[in-house]
Design an enzyme around this catalytic site. Structure first.
Site, PDB file in Angstrom:
ATOM      1  NE  ARG A  55      -1.874  -1.750   3.374  1.00  0.00           N
ATOM      2  CZ  ARG A  55      -1.590  -2.867   3.012  1.00  0.00           C
ATOM      3  NH1 ARG A  55      -2.209  -3.836   2.300  1.00  0.00           N
ATOM      4  NH2 ARG A  55      -0.580  -3.587   3.999  1.00  0.00           N
ATOM      5  CB  THR A  56       3.593   2.469   2.212  1.00  0.00           C
ATOM      6  OG1 THR A  56       2.956   2.144   3.305  1.00  0.00           O
ATOM      7  CG2 THR A  56       4.434   3.790   2.148  1.00  0.00           C
ATOM      8  CE  LYS A  84      26.999  -4.199  -6.947  1.00  0.00           C
ATOM      9  NZ  LYS A  84      27.173  -3.246  -7.832  1.00  0.00           N
ATOM     10  NE  ARG A 105       7.744   0.962   4.458  1.00  0.00           N
ATOM     11  CZ  ARG A 105       6.943   0.389   4.429  1.00  0.00           C
ATOM     12  NH1 ARG A 105       6.943  -0.809   4.376  1.00  0.00           N
ATOM     13  NH2 ARG A 105       5.576   0.736   4.675  1.00  0.00           N
ATOM     14  CG  HIS A 133       4.616   4.313   8.153  1.00  0.00           C
ATOM     15  ND1 HIS A 133       4.452   4.911   6.812  1.00  0.00           N
ATOM     16  CD2 HIS A 133       3.802   3.154   7.702  1.00  0.00           C
ATOM     17  CE1 HIS A 133       4.329   4.257   5.791  1.00  0.00           C
ATOM     18  NE2 HIS A 133       3.615   3.051   6.423  1.00  0.00           N
TER      19      HIS A 133
END
Lengths: 306, 152
Positions: A55-56, A84, A105, A133
């Site tokens: 959703r985000t 890496k 995120r 959030h």
């Protein structure tokens, strides 16, 4: 109009002033009423999702595209130089040279703030570990404002996993500024952390703990449900709490007519599908508001005047 | 005749951290990496104190603490006094004030805090909560008591 969020990072909901928060809410609701497709015209946004999200990520990307912007980015950190061993600091220096803003995120707490400290363009926190959030909080606030007409002095019940759920932490931190009262309903092992209740005490907000979800539904203006994850318990423990934090339509018969049930989604069985048909269900509209909340954030950060 | 013999040898130049509550001397030595200066350090534990029964004391030769350095000690020993020594004399006496922020000294106790994996210095905001000193991490925004920060 000139706006105070222009070129600012959005890392933590607690850093927004009351004026900025109100501006974000008003803009989200204005864009919902009168959509605009020109506010990100000519802007390129990086969508950097180092951990999975449905959703985000999709609502942020929808917001960019609906505002006329363009996107680059990735949905899986496993395919990036992070694999890496590249630091977020170096990634921020590089990616910010390409774009006008970064949406990020990441699974580590504080990762968005580190990216912001090394980025030359605004960074929008799309969730950093168990910490913040803010765009989810903003869409929750937009939804509460839309359904209650105000954020002031509301009765907010929160149920489910209150220990690990960053959405309930951020929402409580945001609503404490509006004199709201709280009721927390959860298994004792998943109770609201002390640092949050200490903050509510400091802000002078009343809060209480209850074991009775129906009582909470009857008391509240907003019932904010979250999922209790089975994997947090052993089988015997889970059997003891199973169903205790699940809501069904019958439990809402004495709820206030204006009470709305919210959930950050996805749900499993904590909200029975028979709740969907009641006038109290508002979680799907809440998810839709995610696009408008994120359109509001992007528009204000990337336009001096809108 | 007054006994002027000192329990811990005097230093010619440097810093003396005096009136450390007995038992906290080792914590101060460890947390503030006092041995990392590479200079001579002499310590006394459980020394007689006129005001509090017993105390610890740390003397660091050749190192001059700034007010900022001194105030960081207030997290653990707000009662301590920092004396700057020149030619065996106290040139400056500093009583401690709790700092607003503290950087570099401690690691964040939150093992998932991004500060552990990135080229940044730790940074905490010092605040009083319910009469206790707490530290809030600038990066992960979690708040900790002094003990958990000291043990991290």
């Amino acid at each position: 109009m000139a706006n105070p969020l222009y070129k600012k990072h959005l890392i933590s909901i607690s850093e927004l002033t009351q004026e900025e928060l109100q501006l974000l809410l008003d803009t989200a609701l204005a864009l919902k009423k009168n959509p605009r497709s020109d506010l990100l015209k000519g802007k390129l946004i990086a969508s950097c999702f180092y951990e999975p999200s449905t959703r985000t990520r999709l609502s942020f990307e929808t917001a960019v595209l609906r505002l006329g912007g363009q996107l680059i980015g990735f949905a899986d950190g496993g395919n990036t130089s992070a694999k890496k061993g590249e630091t977020l600091a170096d990634a921020a220096r590089v990616i910010s040279g390409y774009v006008d803003a970064i949406i990020q995120r990441h699974s580590q707490d504080g990762s968005a703030r580190i990216t912001a400290e090394f980025s030359s363009v605004p960074v929008i926190n799309g969730g950093d570990g168990t910490n913040q959030h803010p765009s989810q909080t903003l869409l929750d606030l937009v939804t509460i404002y839309e359904t209650q007409g105000s954020l002031k002095n509301l009765k907010i019940a929160m149920s489910g996993d209150l220990k690990y759920g960053r959405t309930v932490h951020s929402l409580a931190q945001a609503l404490k500024r509006f004199g709201c009262e709280f009721m927390f309903v959860s298994p004792s092992t998943l109770a609201m952390p002390k640092y949050i209740t200490d903050e509510l005490d400091e802000a002078g907000c009343n809060w209480q703990i209850s074991n009775d979800l129906q009582q909470a539904a009857e008391w509240a203006d907003i019932l904010y449900m979250t999922r209790v994850q089975r994997e947090r318990f052993d089988a015997e423990e889970f059997a003891k709490i199973q169903g205790k934090f699940n809501l069904n339509a019958a439990m809402l018969k004495n709820a206030k007519p204006t009470m709305r049930v919210l959930h950050p989604l996805p749900r499993v069985d904590e909200i029975h599908p028979d709740v969907d048909k009641t006038p109290h269900a508002y979680y799907f509209e809440q998810a839709t508001n995610g696009v408008y909340a994120r359109m509001s954030i992007l528009s204000l950060i990337l336009n001096e005047e809108i | 005749m007054k006994n002027t013999k000192m329990s811990v040898e005097a230093i010619e130049n440097g810093t003396v951290i005096d009136r450390i509550p007995a038992g906290l001397g080792l914590t101060i030595l460890r947390q503030f990496k006092i041995l990392h200066h590479g200079e001579a350090v002499t310590v006394g534990f459980n020394l007689p104190s006129q005001t509090r029964g017993s105390k610890d004391i740390i003397k660091i030769s050749g190192v001059t603490f700034s007010e900022h350095d001194a105030n960081r000690l207030a997290l653990f020993a707000p009662e301590a006094v920092v004396n700057l020594i020149q030619d065996y004399q106290v040139a400056k006496k500093m009583h401690l004030t709790l700092p607003v922020t503290i950087s570099e000294v401690f690691r964040c106790p939150n093992t998932n805090c991004a500060s552990h994996f990135e080229p940044v210095r730790s940074r905490f905001y010092v605040k009083q909560q319910n009469g206790e000193t707490k530290l809030k991490c600038h990066f992960c925004e979690k708040t900790f008591d002094r003990k958990s920060v000291a043990e991290a």
